[in-house]
Design a protein around this motif. Structure first.
Motif: not given
Length: 390
Positions: A240-256
């Motif tokens: 699950l952590l592999d899923v959640l950590n990649t989710e962080r990257i996508v979230t940040t890209a959207g915010l930028v």
């Protein structure tokens, strides 16, 4: 350290910007007003090959990495979608794609990855629970053995995209917390049909991100088949952590991307707006400086996010970088959008100028998918070596 983009990446960003412009701010304003899933936008993204940018080539993807996905999401978000566009990548290439590509069986991959990449199969993930919140190790939704499969009972909350999904990645206990021995043991991942007997959901009314519904989900003795287990029985936490950590990257890209879009809208408006004589308000330092500061903050968040994505792609630890990038991006995007609204004055509050939607949508990501406070806890413990504070 190489900061140069390859020719392939530049072409990919150009494609993402073009596709994003086809579904620009007006499209997203309409979808937001209707509270309607952006079906046409996601179809366009997938038809252009961008939806499968980081998924395996053998299933129709591009076989690239998280760095490339971050660049794509950022460009798409900046073209009109804002922060909520990143959620399309969370629910599909991350929740569905990463889970399947990394931990799925060949049969599972064959059955679902091509349809995901083509935009014909939507996903969601059921993790958060009313009494657990950010403390995911305290989840109580339980799947007990039933013949070769399982029976699922429990409740989830704030689950994104349920009404428009066909598949749901469910995080559940298969060994009760009191019997597991350690808190990270006894958790399993299942990929099940949303349309299934015993599974029901109801919408949560909310301020923003209206193009993707948020729901409370109920599992009342839901049957799970043996071939719906993803990864290892009782060993799902680290997967699950592999899923959640990649989710962080996508979230940040959207915010930028959202912050950049807001600044662009504000600059364009300020160049045309004249109040005191013939000088546009964009010429005043009181308008320039806040927007310039916000731009600088966004660029710093962007670089940290690309570092996290690069580390991820090379198989190195990236949890700290991904969390730091998300923390700063959420704050920087909020700052950028707030200052853009201020620069536009009253029209920044008007729906026709789009910034108010960006403002509403971006606010979610100050506490989701992980709160600022939990990120600071992580940094204090893992980067500074301080004792656990919660």
């Amino acid at each position: 350290m190489d900061f140069q983009l390859s020719e392939e990446q530049r072409l990919m960003i150009e494609t993402a910007s073009r596709v994003g412009a086809e579904f620009g701010p007006d499209y997203w304003r309409e979808q937001d007003a209707k509270k309607s899933f952006p079906t046409e936008a996601w179809a366009g993204i997938c038809e252009s090959g961008l939806g499968g940018v980081s998924l395996p080539e053998e299933y129709g993807g591009s076989g690239l990495g998280m760095l490339d996905m971050a660049l794509v999401v950022e460009a798409l978000s900046a073209a009109g979608g804002g922060a909520t566009l990143a959620q399309l990548f969370m629910i599909n290439p991350i929740f569905g794609g990463v889970a399947l590509a990394k931990f799925g069986t060949k049969a599972q991959k064959d059955a679902m990855l091509p349809a995901l990449i083509q935009g014909k199969l939507n996903f969601c993930m059921a993790l958060t629970e009313p009494n657990a919140g950010s403390n995911s190790l305290e989840i109580r939704t339980f799947a007990h053995a039933d013949g070769q499969g399982w029976r699922l009972k429990g409740q989830k909350i704030w689950i994104t995209g349920v009404p428009d999904a066909q598949k749901m990645l469910v995080v559940a206990r298969t060994t009760r917390l009191e019997e597991a021995g350690r808190r990270t043991a006894g958790i399993s991942l299942f990929l099940i049909d949303v349309d299934r007997e015993g599974l029901s959901h109801q919408p949560i009314e909310k301020v923003g991100t209206n193009t993707l519904a948020s729901s409370t989900v109920y599992f009342d003795d839901v049957r799970i088949e043996p071939d719906e287990l993803i990864g290892t029985l009782d060993g799902g936490w680290h997967q699950l952590l592999d899923v959640l950590n990649t989710e962080r990257i996508v979230t940040t890209a959207g915010l930028v991307g959202a912050g950049s879009l807001a600044i662009r809208l504000a600059v364009d408006y300020a160049k045309d707006r004249k109040v005191f004589g013939d000088k546009p308000v964009a010429a005043y330092q009181g308008v320039q400086f806040p927007l310039a500061q916000a731009h600088a903050e966004l660029q710093c968040a962007r670089l940290m996010n690309l570092k996290a994505a690069s580390l991820c792609d090379t198989g190195l630890p990236y949890g700290s970088e991904a969390n730091i990038a998300k923390l700063i991006a959420a704050q920087a995007a909020s700052h950028a959008i707030e200052r853009s609204m201020q620069a536009m004055g009253g029209m920044g509050y008007a729906k026709e100028y789009h910034v108010e939607r960006l403002w509403r949508d971006a606010r979610l990501f100050r506490f989701a998918p992980v709160s600022e406070e939990m990120v600071l806890n992580f940094i204090a413990m893992h980067d500074l070596g301080m004792p656990k504070s919660y």
